[in-house]
Design a protein around this motif. Structure first.
Motif, mmCIF file in Angstrom:
data_model
loop_
_atom_site.group_PDB
_atom_site.id
_atom_site.type_symbol
_atom_site.label_atom_id
_atom_site.label_comp_id
_atom_site.label_asym_id
_atom_site.label_seq_id
_atom_site.Cartn_x
_atom_site.Cartn_y
_atom_site.Cartn_z
ATOM 1 N N LYS A 36 -15.115 6.526 27.217
ATOM 2 C CA LYS A 36 -14.048 6.675 28.212
ATOM 3 C C LYS A 36 -13.334 5.332 28.370
ATOM 4 O O LYS A 36 -13.980 4.295 28.517
ATOM 5 C CB LYS A 36 -14.646 7.110 29.547
ATOM 6 C CG LYS A 36 -13.622 7.340 30.637
ATOM 7 C CD LYS A 36 -14.300 7.813 31.917
ATOM 8 C CE LYS A 36 -13.307 8.030 33.013
ATOM 9 N NZ LYS A 36 -13.022 6.818 33.770
ATOM 10 N N PRO A 37 -11.995 5.316 28.310
ATOM 11 C CA PRO A 37 -11.272 4.053 28.473
ATOM 12 C C PRO A 37 -11.622 3.344 29.791
ATOM 13 O O PRO A 37 -11.776 3.976 30.833
ATOM 14 C CB PRO A 37 -9.801 4.473 28.448
ATOM 15 C CG PRO A 37 -9.799 5.724 27.631
ATOM 16 C CD PRO A 37 -11.087 6.421 27.994
ATOM 17 N N ILE A 38 -11.742 2.027 29.698
ATOM 18 C CA ILE A 38 -12.103 1.189 30.836
ATOM 19 C C ILE A 38 -10.823 0.786 31.570
ATOM 20 O O ILE A 38 -9.849 0.375 30.938
ATOM 21 C CB ILE A 38 -12.840 -0.084 30.353
ATOM 22 C CG1 ILE A 38 -14.101 0.276 29.591
ATOM 23 C CG2 ILE A 38 -13.159 -1.003 31.518
ATOM 24 C CD1 ILE A 38 -14.726 -0.907 28.862
ATOM 25 N N GLU A 80 -12.775 8.551 21.541
ATOM 26 C CA GLU A 80 -14.012 9.266 21.213
ATOM 27 C C GLU A 80 -14.448 9.049 19.765
ATOM 28 O O GLU A 80 -15.613 9.236 19.439
ATOM 29 C CB GLU A 80 -13.831 10.763 21.480
ATOM 30 C CG GLU A 80 -13.687 11.087 22.946
ATOM 31 C CD GLU A 80 -13.363 12.549 23.204
ATOM 32 O OE1 GLU A 80 -13.369 13.360 22.249
ATOM 33 O OE2 GLU A 80 -13.093 12.876 24.376
ATOM 34 N N SER A 81 -13.530 8.631 18.906
ATOM 35 C CA SER A 81 -13.851 8.408 17.495
ATOM 36 C C SER A 81 -14.496 7.047 17.229
ATOM 37 O O SER A 81 -14.885 6.777 16.098
ATOM 38 C CB SER A 81 -12.573 8.496 16.651
ATOM 39 O OG SER A 81 -11.940 9.729 16.830
ATOM 40 N N PHE A 82 -14.611 6.193 18.245
ATOM 41 C CA PHE A 82 -15.036 4.818 18.002
ATOM 42 C C PHE A 82 -16.171 4.320 18.901
ATOM 43 O O PHE A 82 -16.105 3.203 19.413
ATOM 44 C CB PHE A 82 -13.835 3.872 18.152
ATOM 45 C CG PHE A 82 -12.777 4.089 17.125
ATOM 46 C CD1 PHE A 82 -12.899 3.534 15.867
ATOM 47 C CD2 PHE A 82 -11.662 4.867 17.413
ATOM 48 C CE1 PHE A 82 -11.914 3.734 14.906
ATOM 49 C CE2 PHE A 82 -10.678 5.074 16.460
ATOM 50 C CZ PHE A 82 -10.805 4.507 15.202
ATOM 51 N N PRO A 83 -17.245 5.091 19.092
ATOM 52 C CA PRO A 83 -18.341 4.560 19.920
ATOM 53 C C PRO A 83 -18.965 3.339 19.249
ATOM 54 O O PRO A 83 -19.330 3.372 18.074
ATOM 55 C CB PRO A 83 -19.332 5.720 20.030
ATOM 56 C CG PRO A 83 -19.029 6.596 18.864
ATOM 57 C CD PRO A 83 -17.563 6.415 18.564
ATOM 58 N N ALA A 86 -15.035 0.170 18.677
ATOM 59 C CA ALA A 86 -13.867 -0.386 19.352
ATOM 60 C C ALA A 86 -13.955 -0.021 20.830
ATOM 61 O O ALA A 86 -14.643 0.925 21.201
ATOM 62 C CB ALA A 86 -12.578 0.155 18.743
ATOM 63 N N VAL A 87 -13.250 -0.781 21.645
ATOM 64 C CA VAL A 87 -13.207 -0.534 23.079
ATOM 65 C C VAL A 87 -11.770 -0.158 23.444
ATOM 66 O O VAL A 87 -10.832 -0.827 23.029
ATOM 67 C CB VAL A 87 -13.633 -1.790 23.870
ATOM 68 C CG1 VAL A 87 -13.501 -1.557 25.361
ATOM 69 C CG2 VAL A 87 -15.052 -2.205 23.501
ATOM 70 N N PHE A 88 -11.619 0.913 24.193
ATOM 71 C CA PHE A 88 -10.316 1.346 24.662
ATOM 72 C C PHE A 88 -10.241 1.052 26.161
ATOM 73 O O PHE A 88 -11.164 1.369 26.905
ATOM 74 C CB PHE A 88 -10.124 2.842 24.402
ATOM 75 C CG PHE A 88 -9.843 3.164 22.960
ATOM 76 C CD1 PHE A 88 -8.601 3.642 22.586
ATOM 77 C CD2 PHE A 88 -10.810 2.990 21.978
ATOM 78 C CE1 PHE A 88 -8.331 3.940 21.258
ATOM 79 C CE2 PHE A 88 -10.547 3.281 20.647
ATOM 80 C CZ PHE A 88 -9.301 3.752 20.283
ATOM 81 N N ALA A 89 -9.141 0.422 26.565
ATOM 82 C CA ALA A 89 -8.980 0.027 27.961
ATOM 83 C C ALA A 89 -7.547 0.287 28.408
ATOM 84 O O ALA A 89 -6.638 0.398 27.586
ATOM 85 C CB ALA A 89 -9.329 -1.450 28.117
ATOM 86 N N LYS A 90 -7.370 0.392 29.725
ATOM 87 C CA LYS A 90 -6.056 0.676 30.296
ATOM 88 C C LYS A 90 -5.749 -0.322 31.413
ATOM 89 O O LYS A 90 -6.641 -0.683 32.174
ATOM 90 C CB LYS A 90 -6.022 2.094 30.858
ATOM 91 C CG LYS A 90 -6.234 3.177 29.792
ATOM 92 C CD LYS A 90 -6.257 4.564 30.356
ATOM 93 C CE LYS A 90 -4.934 5.132 30.688
ATOM 94 N NZ LYS A 90 -4.012 5.442 29.618
#
Length: 141
Positions: A36-38, A80-83, A86-90
């Motif tokens: 889940k994006p941070i 969801e493709s990158f556990p 990579a880190v997804f953030a907003k």
């Protein structure tokens, strides 16, 4: 590799593998596999960017922005493709105007890819999931 926990922002040392069945934070015990994006703020932004060995893709957005709202599900789906890859953030530029100014955000959505604490690439405009995946694949090992 150093991985920042998406729940408590503690830095964890995790052995580098092709895939992971389980990986939990040493401090809060929550899963490091959470994609889940941070939500980033001025308080935690630098901590995440500087302490992670993983590439971080940051979405600068605003709640009133139509293209931002359209891209949000694509951003979450791509994450969801990158556990542990990579880190997804907003960053909500309405709430965190200083971060928007610091990075010279002139249009939203704007995505910035950070690797080893350094900005590597910047893309403005809403992207479909496939383009997001292609973007981050350039920075994963």
């Amino acid at each position: 590799m150093k991985v920042v926990c998406p729940h408590c922002l503690s830095v964890n040392n995790v052995p580098k593998k092709d895939s992971y069945k389980k990986a939990n934070c040493g401090k809060c015990k929550n899963s490091l596999l959470d994609t889940k994006p941070i939500d980033l703020t001025n308080t935690n932004f630098d901590e995440l960017i500087v302490n992670s060995d993983l590439p971080i893709i940051v979405d600068f957005w605003a709640p009133w922005c139509g293209p931002c709202k359209m891209m949000a599900p694509n951003f979450s789906a791509a994450a969801e493709s990158f556990p542990l890859k990579a880190v997804f953030a907003k960053v909500n530029t309405e709430d965190e105007q200083n971060l928007g100014a610091r990075f010279g955000i002139r249009s939203i959505p704007t995505l910035i890819v950070f690797k080893n604490g350094v900005e590597k690439e910047r893309v403005s405009g809403a992207l479909p999931k496939e383009n997001l995946v292609q973007l981050i694949n350039k920075y994963t090992d």
